[in-house]
Design a protein around this motif. Structure first.
Motif, short mmCIF file in Angstrom:
data_model
loop_
_atom_site.label_atom_id
_atom_site.label_comp_id
_atom_site.label_asym_id
_atom_site.label_seq_id
_atom_site.Cartn_x
_atom_site.Cartn_y
_atom_site.Cartn_z
N PHE A 134 -0.59 6.36 1.55
CA PHE A 134 -0.74 5.26 0.60
C PHE A 134 -0.45 5.71 -0.82
O PHE A 134 -0.61 6.87 -1.16
CB PHE A 134 -2.16 4.69 0.64
N GLY A 135 -0.09 4.73 -1.65
CA GLY A 135 0.05 5.00 -3.08
C GLY A 135 1.48 5.13 -3.55
O GLY A 135 2.44 4.89 -2.82
N ASP A 136 1.62 5.55 -4.81
CA ASP A 136 2.95 5.73 -5.41
C ASP A 136 3.46 7.14 -5.12
O ASP A 136 2.67 8.03 -4.72
CB ASP A 136 2.84 5.51 -6.92
N PRO A 137 4.74 7.40 -5.31
CA PRO A 137 5.30 8.73 -5.00
C PRO A 137 4.67 9.87 -5.78
O PRO A 137 4.74 11.02 -5.34
CB PRO A 137 6.79 8.57 -5.35
N GLY A 138 4.05 9.58 -6.92
CA GLY A 138 3.46 10.64 -7.74
C GLY A 138 2.07 11.05 -7.31
O GLY A 138 1.49 11.99 -7.86
N LEU A 142 0.80 -1.22 0.00
CA LEU A 142 0.00 0.00 0.00
C LEU A 142 0.83 1.28 0.00
O LEU A 142 0.33 2.35 -0.29
CB LEU A 142 -0.95 0.02 1.21
N SER A 143 2.12 1.15 0.35
CA SER A 143 2.97 2.33 0.41
C SER A 143 4.41 1.92 0.12
O SER A 143 4.68 0.77 -0.24
CB SER A 143 2.86 2.99 1.79
N SER A 144 5.33 2.86 0.28
CA SER A 144 6.75 2.57 0.04
C SER A 144 7.59 3.66 0.69
O SER A 144 7.08 4.77 0.97
CB SER A 144 7.05 2.54 -1.46
N PRO A 145 8.87 3.40 0.92
CA PRO A 145 9.74 4.45 1.46
C PRO A 145 9.78 5.68 0.54
O PRO A 145 9.84 6.81 1.02
CB PRO A 145 11.11 3.77 1.53
#
Length: 305
Positions: free
Chosen positions: A109-113, A40-43
């Motif tokens: 949540f989501g991608d960096p964009g 659901l997320s990322s660093p």
């Protein structure tokens, strides 16, 4: 079911259709010594979040997991749309905008964009987060957006989170309640320590654009709780509208999802041992005892046998 919840289910289904054999060690990642669900997320997303710019019209809903943020979101969205008097077409456009821009149910949540895409959302944006203050973008606490902090007694929060953990495929499950309890007390869960979360928010207790409401007071008197929320965010509703929203978001109205969304005050008594009960009493007193947040939670009323 809220559209944010629908989005979570959609994300989970897509992830697991692509990779049904995700190993337990790959389900989580650590950022600033706090665990998060990797699907659901990322660093990179949490790094990109630092540049997110809030608006004075933003409605920020903050709270530790399983304190009732899904339920609160449903209430606030109903109040906001009632106050704004959106036409059916306008409502569809707002919902479609979230889908087209691939919006997610939590700020983290989501991608960096995702934060760049959020700039295209119309005001008022309703934004939810489980993050502690130090991981929120500086603009949130320094700007003019209003923050509603939701709190819930730790024992019911722990039990609700336990069931959530063992029913959510994007999180590693626990074999026993005792194993989970140790992880909860040591902050070894996604979004970290409940106690650290409240201790940190308590340092912002005098923030002029923040107000606190408890899960328990919303359960006891939803209309009174919604009136407090409406006054804070500047929503203008009449008695009939408050009553309608209270019924629409009630335990009975949610049917099969109600227990998951609302929870039962005092359910902790079914799982806590005497030793665990005493351990949490001591931990709460050491970390939060005597604070404004402790008073708000009414620990003696809801957490003493």
């Amino acid at each position: 079911m809220s559209r944010n919840r629908e989005r979570v289910i959609e994300i989970i289904e897509n992830v697991f259709s692509e990779n049904e054999k995700t190993s337990p060690e790959d389900l989580l990642f650590s950022y600033d010594d706090i665990l998060y669900p990797a699907v659901l997320s990322s660093p990179e997303t949490l790094e990109a979040l630092k540049s997110f710019e809030t608006r004075s019209t933003d409605v920020i809903l903050a709270g530790y997991p399983k304190t009732g943020t899904n339920w609160l979101e449903q209430m606030v969205r109903e109040m906001e749309s009632t106050d704004a008097k959106y036409t059916e077409e306008e409502m569809k456009e707002r919902i479609n905008a979230e889908k087209e821009l691939q919006m997610f149910p939590r700020l983290e949540f989501g991608d960096p964009g995702v934060f760049e895409r959020m700039k295209k959302l119309p005001s008022r944006r309703i934004i939810l987060t489980h993050l502690p203050p130090h991981l929120l973008p500086p603009s949130l606490l320094q700007g003019k957006a209003k923050i509603l902090l939701l709190v819930r007694n730790p024992k019911d929060t722990a039990v609700s989170y336990y069931h959530f953990y063992n029913n959510m495929p994007v999180l590693p499950s626990f074999a026993t309640w005792d194993e989970y309890f140790a992880a909860f007390m040591n902050g070894k869960l996604t979004w970290g320590s409940y106690f650290d979360h409240l201790m940190e928010w308590n340092r912002h207790i005098d923030h002029e654009r923040m107000v606190i409401i408890s899960y328990e007071e919303l359960k006891e008197n939803p209309v009174l709780g919604m009136k407090k929320i409406a006054a804070f965010f500047g929503f203008s509703l009449n008695e009939e509208e408050f009553s309608r929203i209270a019924k629409k978001t009630s335990f009975q109205a949610m049917k099969e999802k109600s227990k998951e969304t609302h929870g039962v005050v005092g359910s902790w008594r079914d799982l806590f041992s005497e030793v665990q009960n005493e351990e949490m009493d001591q931990k709460f007193e050491e970390c939060i005892g005597g604070t404004i947040l402790a008073t708000k939670i009414k620990y003696d009323l809801y957490c003493k046998t």
